[in-house]
Write an enzyme that holds these catalytic residues in place. Structure first.
Site, PDB file in Angstrom:
ATOM      1  N   ARG A  89       0.759  -1.043   0.041  1.00  0.00           N
ATOM      2  CA  ARG A  89      -0.035  -0.258   0.035  1.00  0.00           C
ATOM      3  C   ARG A  89       0.918   1.185  -0.059  1.00  0.00           C
ATOM      4  O   ARG A  89       0.421   2.244  -0.564  1.00  0.00           O
ATOM      5  CB  ARG A  89      -0.946   0.018   1.264  1.00  0.00           C
ATOM      6  CG  ARG A  89      -2.155  -1.067   1.231  1.00  0.00           C
ATOM      7  CD  ARG A  89      -3.376  -0.810   1.884  1.00  0.00           C
ATOM      8  NE  ARG A  89      -2.985  -0.469   3.276  1.00  0.00           N
ATOM      9  CZ  ARG A  89      -3.192  -1.431   4.125  1.00  0.00           C
ATOM     10  NH1 ARG A  89      -3.524  -2.754   3.952  1.00  0.00           N
ATOM     11  NH2 ARG A  89      -3.021  -1.498   5.430  1.00  0.00           N
ATOM     12  N   TYR A  93       0.331   4.549  -2.341  1.00  0.00           N
ATOM     13  CA  TYR A  93       0.224   5.868  -1.808  1.00  0.00           C
ATOM     14  C   TYR A  93       1.313   7.158  -2.313  1.00  0.00           C
ATOM     15  O   TYR A  93       0.872   8.025  -2.762  1.00  0.00           O
ATOM     16  CB  TYR A  93       0.488   5.932  -0.170  1.00  0.00           C
ATOM     17  CG  TYR A  93      -0.616   5.191   0.501  1.00  0.00           C
ATOM     18  CD1 TYR A  93      -1.941   4.649  -0.012  1.00  0.00           C
ATOM     19  CD2 TYR A  93      -0.239   4.524   1.916  1.00  0.00           C
ATOM     20  CE1 TYR A  93      -2.612   3.937   0.549  1.00  0.00           C
ATOM     21  CE2 TYR A  93      -1.090   3.842   2.480  1.00  0.00           C
ATOM     22  CZ  TYR A  93      -2.288   3.374   2.036  1.00  0.00           C
ATOM     23  OH  TYR A  93      -3.253   2.823   2.440  1.00  0.00           O
ATOM     24  N   TYR A 115     -12.495   9.830   1.258  1.00  0.00           N
ATOM     25  CA  TYR A 115     -13.596   9.665   2.083  1.00  0.00           C
ATOM     26  C   TYR A 115     -13.217  10.111   3.594  1.00  0.00           C
ATOM     27  O   TYR A 115     -12.310  10.037   4.024  1.00  0.00           O
ATOM     28  CB  TYR A 115     -14.292   8.413   2.006  1.00  0.00           C
ATOM     29  CG  TYR A 115     -13.487   7.196   2.781  1.00  0.00           C
ATOM     30  CD1 TYR A 115     -12.553   6.481   2.272  1.00  0.00           C
ATOM     31  CD2 TYR A 115     -13.969   6.769   4.017  1.00  0.00           C
ATOM     32  CE1 TYR A 115     -11.915   5.540   3.118  1.00  0.00           C
ATOM     33  CE2 TYR A 115     -13.679   5.870   4.893  1.00  0.00           C
ATOM     34  CZ  TYR A 115     -12.425   5.217   4.297  1.00  0.00           C
ATOM     35  OH  TYR A 115     -11.841   4.192   5.067  1.00  0.00           O
ATOM     36  N   HIS A 117     -12.880  12.158   6.901  1.00  0.00           N
ATOM     37  CA  HIS A 117     -11.931  13.207   7.212  1.00  0.00           C
ATOM     38  C   HIS A 117     -10.739  13.109   6.129  1.00  0.00           C
ATOM     39  O   HIS A 117     -10.054  11.970   6.634  1.00  0.00           O
ATOM     40  CB  HIS A 117     -11.745  13.544   8.479  1.00  0.00           C
ATOM     41  CG  HIS A 117     -10.685  14.827   8.752  1.00  0.00           C
ATOM     42  ND1 HIS A 117      -9.662  14.996   8.094  1.00  0.00           N
ATOM     43  CD2 HIS A 117     -11.031  15.580   9.487  1.00  0.00           C
ATOM     44  CE1 HIS A 117      -9.264  16.114   8.674  1.00  0.00           C
ATOM     45  NE2 HIS A 117     -10.036  16.651   9.635  1.00  0.00           N
ATOM     46  N   GLN A 189      -8.921   0.515  11.968  1.00  0.00           N
ATOM     47  CA  GLN A 189      -8.408  -0.550  10.933  1.00  0.00           C
ATOM     48  C   GLN A 189      -8.270  -2.013  11.789  1.00  0.00           C
ATOM     49  O   GLN A 189      -7.206  -2.370  11.885  1.00  0.00           O
ATOM     50  CB  GLN A 189      -6.983  -0.149  10.349  1.00  0.00           C
ATOM     51  CG  GLN A 189      -7.333   1.416   9.833  1.00  0.00           C
ATOM     52  CD  GLN A 189      -6.214   1.760   8.855  1.00  0.00           C
ATOM     53  OE1 GLN A 189      -6.369   2.128   7.880  1.00  0.00           O
ATOM     54  NE2 GLN A 189      -5.031   1.319   9.089  1.00  0.00           N
ATOM     55  N   SER A 260     -14.782  -1.693   9.698  1.00  0.00           N
ATOM     56  CA  SER A 260     -15.107  -1.734  11.139  1.00  0.00           C
ATOM     57  C   SER A 260     -14.349  -0.953  11.965  1.00  0.00           C
ATOM     58  O   SER A 260     -12.994  -0.738  11.966  1.00  0.00           O
ATOM     59  CB  SER A 260     -14.778  -3.328  11.673  1.00  0.00           C
ATOM     60  OG  SER A 260     -15.889  -4.199  11.026  1.00  0.00           O
ATOM     61  N   THR A 261     -14.665  -0.124  12.972  1.00  0.00           N
ATOM     62  CA  THR A 261     -13.900   0.386  13.919  1.00  0.00           C
ATOM     63  C   THR A 261     -14.414  -0.010  15.357  1.00  0.00           C
ATOM     64  O   THR A 261     -15.734  -0.185  15.458  1.00  0.00           O
ATOM     65  CB  THR A 261     -14.344   1.975  13.810  1.00  0.00           C
ATOM     66  OG1 THR A 261     -13.734   2.547  12.724  1.00  0.00           O
ATOM     67  CG2 THR A 261     -13.675   2.833  15.086  1.00  0.00           C
TER      68      THR A 261
END
Ligand SMILES: C[S@@+](CC[C@H](N)C(=O)[O-])C[C@H]1O[C@@H](n2cnc3c(N)ncnc32)[C@H](O)[C@@H]1O
Length: 470
Positions: A89, A93, A115, A117, A189, A260-261
């Protein structure tokens, strides 16, 4: 959508805007967020930056968000195509940042859309901002509704009660970060914990390690909530409340998603430090819970809200500055000329504008800015220790941004003009006391976490619609 379109601008204003545009020879980069819920969470200023960009890059997968974006600006490039199977990843980035900055270098006004903040766990946006800023281009990062904001609303958690910690799940495990069990804890995460690659896989072994660590800290009977905020208007959030011990069951680990958080309510309550209460002069109120007064215990007189005395010119000018980056730039270049091009102001507005336009020389501010810079130096030390997790590394890059922001003494000075406003906000000592009284609410909140269980609409599909950019 409440946006003042260019054809409603009066002639003088239009001329100023044209002048401003003509002077803009170099590119710029704005990073904006859509919020989590499509259509409902996009702020007006973010919308303005999308509408007025030469080119828009996005890292969005939700079709409704995409439809909104394309309706605002037809010149849109999809960054999600840079993700690749078995591609790290962090490489994606760097590439995302690079393609945005390349457009900035070619003199274009670029808006990057992410998406939630866009400054909250969004490594490519940070990297692009840091690079563009270091090369001398204008940059801005606009706030958006994050998953944390959404969680506070959907779970009705008030972080003023006992404080909160929010951290990234892999970072929590890797650095064995201490959790403050007397406060609210939010782990981001959790689905892709320990996963540095794309596509994110359902690695149940790693998730099991996370929950074993949490069980060591809280015990297996402590509750937690797997939270996924709704991404579509009208949809309900996923609020799956389970005891931590339930995650020993692989079926529950599997139900966690990349969106999921994990929310963990406080476990312990802390006693008041009465010596400190004494020093603060509030010992009479602390430690003896005051009954919450009934609303009828004092007369209530309702007065309809009075619209403020405001000229049409002032309101229109402010509205346009908020929604249109060209207007904001014209305003900063010459506040009086820009605002008065909309028409006559009243006496209060004229005074405000004169104070705003006056160059400020606050000695105190310089000291304060230096203090913040000193703090940043120490942040760098911390970063040096941060060896691994990619997100963390990417976030480290962003400390430079903070330093860059500190350089903008002018901004701070501008804020000083409104010291009176700040003072008004400072009348909150009573509020603080109210908060003390309401410490009991914390317990209520804990209880309500259980209530949340009842609302558990397991809309698992919602989870999969959620976007990436981890
Ligand atoms: C890379 S971070 C991006 C955060 C995003 N910028 C924000 O403002 O919330 C991805 C993490 O955000 C959280 N997240 C993303 N979408 C969510 C949603 N719909 N509900 C709850 N949490 C979400 C999850 O913890 C997910 O693993």
């Amino acid at each position: 959508m409440g946006v003042v379109m260019p054809d409603t601008r009066i002639a003088d204003t239009q001329a100023i805007l044209t002048e401003t545009k003509a002077k803009q020879s170099s590119g710029s980069l704005a990073i904006v967020g859509t919020g989590i819920q499509a259509l409902g969470h996009l702020t007006r200023e973010a919308e303005g930056h999308i509408r007025h960009a030469d080119v828009v890059f996005h890292c969005i997968r939700d079709p409704l968000m995409l439809a909104d974006l394309h309706a605002l600006n037809p010149n849109v490039i999809d960054l999600t195509t840079l993700y690749g199977a078995d591609k790290r990843r962090s490489l994606t980035y760097v590439q995302m940042a690079e393609v945005m900055v390349a457009e900035v270098r070619s003199g274009r006004r670029v808006t990057g859309v992410f998406y939630g903040h866009p400054g909250f766990y969004v490594a490519p946006a940070r990297l692009a901002l840091t690079t563009a800023k270091a090369e001398g281009y204008d940059t801005c990062l606009l706030p958006g509704v994050s998953s944390l904001d959404y969680l506070f609303a959907d779970l009705r958690v008030d972080p003023s009660q006992s404080g909160y910690q929010a951290m990234e799940a892999t970072d929590f495990l890797l650095r064995n970060r201490p959790l403050v069990t007397s406060g609210h804890v939010v782990l981001m995460q959790v689905g892709p914990v320990g996963d540095l690659f794309r596509p994110v896989t359902d690695n149940l072994e790693r998730r099991a390690i996370l929950f074993e660590r949490l069980i060591e800290i809280y015990g297996e009977n402590h509750p937690c909530v797997d939270y996924v905020g709704a991404t579509r208007p009208g949809q309900k959030p996923v609020l799956r409340r389970l005891k931590l011990g339930a995650y020993r069951d692989p079926a529950n680990l599997k139900r966690l998603s990349k969106a999921s958080t994990l929310y963990i309510p406080p476990k312990d309550s802390l006693d008041n430090d009465m010596a400190m209460a004494e020093r603060l002069g509030i010992s009479a109120m602390v430690g003896k819970p005051l009954p919450v007064p009934a609303a009828e215990s004092a007369p209530i007189t309702l007065v309809p809200s009075t619209p403020p005395v405001m000229s049409n010119a002032y309101f229109k000018a402010m509205q346009q500055i908020a929604l249109d980056p060209d207007a904001a730039q014209s305003f900063r270049a010459d506040p009086v000329r820009y605002v008065t091009s909309f028409g006559a102001l009243n006496a209060d507005e004229q005074r405000w504008l004169a104070a705003f336009a006056k160059p400020a020389t606050p000695v105190k501010v310089v000291a304060a800015v230096e203090e913040v810079q000193d703090q940043n130096v120490s942040t760098e030390d911390v970063q040096d220790q941060n060896v691994s997790t990619e997100d963390v590394q990417d976030q480290n890059v962003s400390t430079e941004d903070v330093q860059d922001q500190n350089v903008s003494t002018e901004d701070v000075q501008d804020q000083n003009v409104s010291t009176e406003d700040v003072q008004d906000q400072n009348v909150s000592t009573e509020d603080v006391q109210d908060q003390n009284v309401s410490t009991e609410d914390v317990q209520d909140q804990n209880v309500s976490v259980e209530d949340v269980q009842d609302q558990n609409v397991s809309v698992e599909d919602v989870q999969d619609q959620n976007v990436s950019a981890e």
